[in-house]
Write an enzyme that holds these catalytic residues in place. Sequence first.
Site, mmCIF file in Angstrom:
data_model
loop_
_atom_site.group_PDB
_atom_site.id
_atom_site.type_symbol
_atom_site.label_atom_id
_atom_site.label_comp_id
_atom_site.label_asym_id
_atom_site.label_seq_id
_atom_site.Cartn_x
_atom_site.Cartn_y
_atom_site.Cartn_z
ATOM 1 C CB SER A 136 18.019 -28.965 95.347
ATOM 2 O OG SER A 136 16.838 -28.869 94.596
ATOM 3 C CE LYS A 162 14.445 -27.697 96.859
ATOM 4 N NZ LYS A 162 14.657 -26.275 97.190
ATOM 5 C CE LYS A 164 13.192 -28.342 92.619
ATOM 6 N NZ LYS A 164 12.725 -27.067 93.132
ATOM 7 C CG ASP A 189 10.755 -26.927 95.932
ATOM 8 O OD1 ASP A 189 9.612 -26.435 96.037
ATOM 9 O OD2 ASP A 189 11.747 -26.278 95.547
ATOM 10 C CD GLU A 214 11.713 -25.221 98.791
ATOM 11 O OE1 GLU A 214 12.427 -26.227 99.044
ATOM 12 O OE2 GLU A 214 12.131 -24.255 98.151
ATOM 13 C CG ASP A 239 11.439 -20.965 97.267
ATOM 14 O OD1 ASP A 239 11.766 -19.784 97.160
ATOM 15 O OD2 ASP A 239 11.919 -21.855 96.523
ATOM 16 C CE LYS A 263 15.327 -20.760 96.186
ATOM 17 N NZ LYS A 263 14.480 -21.217 95.075
ATOM 18 N N GLY A 291 18.874 -22.376 97.011
ATOM 19 C CA GLY A 291 19.831 -22.193 95.915
ATOM 20 C C GLY A 291 19.106 -21.823 94.641
HETATM 21 O O1 LIG Z 1 20.770 -24.321 93.586
HETATM 22 C C1 LIG Z 1 20.308 -25.454 93.809
HETATM 23 O O2 LIG Z 1 20.984 -26.488 93.740
HETATM 24 C C2 LIG Z 1 18.878 -25.607 94.200
HETATM 25 C C3 LIG Z 1 18.010 -25.440 93.068
HETATM 26 C C4 LIG Z 1 16.534 -25.505 93.432
HETATM 27 O O3 LIG Z 1 16.094 -26.398 94.113
HETATM 28 C C5 LIG Z 1 15.709 -24.518 92.861
HETATM 29 C C6 LIG Z 1 16.230 -23.539 92.081
HETATM 30 C C7 LIG Z 1 15.391 -22.693 91.364
HETATM 31 C C8 LIG Z 1 14.073 -22.883 91.348
HETATM 32 C C9 LIG Z 1 13.512 -24.079 91.891
HETATM 33 O O4 LIG Z 1 13.365 -25.078 90.982
HETATM 34 C C10 LIG Z 1 14.279 -24.604 93.082
HETATM 35 C C11 LIG Z 1 13.635 -24.079 94.305
HETATM 36 O O5 LIG Z 1 12.467 -23.717 94.187
HETATM 37 O O6 LIG Z 1 14.186 -24.022 95.385
HETATM 38 MG MG LIG Z 2 11.756 -24.009 96.118
#
Ligand SMILES: O=C(O)CCC(=O)C1=CC=C[C@@H](O)[C@@H]1C(=O)O
Ligand SMILES: [Mg+2]
Length: 368
Positions: A136, A162, A164, A189, A214, A239, A263, A291
């Site tokens: 991500s 992934k 943002k 996402d 997402e 999510d 999660k 994550g």
């Molecule tokens: O743990 C990782 O590498 C993934 C992190 C990640 O994409 C996210 C972590 C926490 C909040 C969000 O921004 C995002 C998610 O939404 O999945």
């Molecule tokens: Mg997310």
Amino acid sequence: MKITEIIIRHLQMEMKFSFTTSFGTVKMKNFLLLEAKDESGTIGWGESVAFDSPWYTEETMKTNWHMLEDFLIPLILNKEIHHPDEVSEIFAPIRKNNMAKSTIEGAIWDIYAQQTRQSLAQALGGTKDKIEVGISIGIQNSIDELIEVVDNYLKEGYKRIKVKIKPGLDIEIIRSLRSAFPHIAIMADANSAYSLDDIDLLQQLDEFQLIMIEQPLASDDIIDHAKLQQQIITPICLDESINSLEDARKAVELGSTKVINIKIGRVGGLTEAKKIHDYCATVGIPVWCGGMLEAGIGRAHNIALTSLPNFILPGDTAGSSHYWEKDVIEPEVMAENGYIQVPQTVGIGYEVNRQIVEAYTVEKKIYR
Ligand SMILES: O=C(O)CCC(=O)C1=CC=C[C@@H](O)[C@@H]1C(=O)O
Ligand SMILES: [Mg+2]
């Protein structure tokens, strides 16, 4: 088992990179580690995935500490527990606060796995000996920079990228990424950055064959997501909106989601995560493990969960060295060629490095 002692530690660990989303940036990770000991001296570990401010969900590290100290630990200490599935029943009188609940529940699953001489993955019913992982990537300074970063991760073998997105930083990014990498698995996402007013824009994403988008709409919504899914081809993955099996069922029945990001912390623990996994398997909805920029303990729990069979899509659990100079577990989590081996040894399958834990600890408190 009976939990006789719990230690909460506040750890502060600097990440190797700044992680920027539609809400802000994380560089210094503040979080709680929980160490639980039972009457036989077996120790289990849990990690709270709450951040230090409430941008992802309403929980924070401090609200977790408050909930643990004032409500959850008193419900657990010295109570006879036969199976970790009982923990969510014990916590049922306490509304929400899922990340706080999950922190204790994870430690109890770890103890249970050790006492039944199983790996955590086996205790959960896991079937895979290695899991496929993706990466991500936070919002970057420029598209060129993003393409370079993606290229490096692909060379490391990550199976899915992934990125943002947020209003103003969406179509162009995805278009450029797709033209630079025509055949890779890409997803976006949005962390709730859009509304139904953006349907036109979200429809434009269809041409880039994203494997999913997402959480495009509000963090507590499943109604508008159903309306949106009827008008876009890209599969929606929820999510933030899914906090329980009931949420998952309603979202699937409404047609709000075609994929679910599970999660552990967001849904209140491994027991609920497994229930969502099992339900999704029966209705043909693939899941993957999200994550939360976890350190080693949380990462170990994610790996064990991802070994369940309906975790069909690569998750966000990258290797430790992606995030940390030095993780709190040994060995560190290694992602090789886009795969992480699921540990076969008892419990979470990694040793906690106490020296490192102490070095990152800012505050700790013991409860008996
Ligand atoms: O743990 C990782 O590498 C993934 C992190 C990640 O994409 C996210 C972590 C926490 C909040 C969000 O921004 C995002 C998610 O939404 O999945
Ligand atoms: Mg997310």
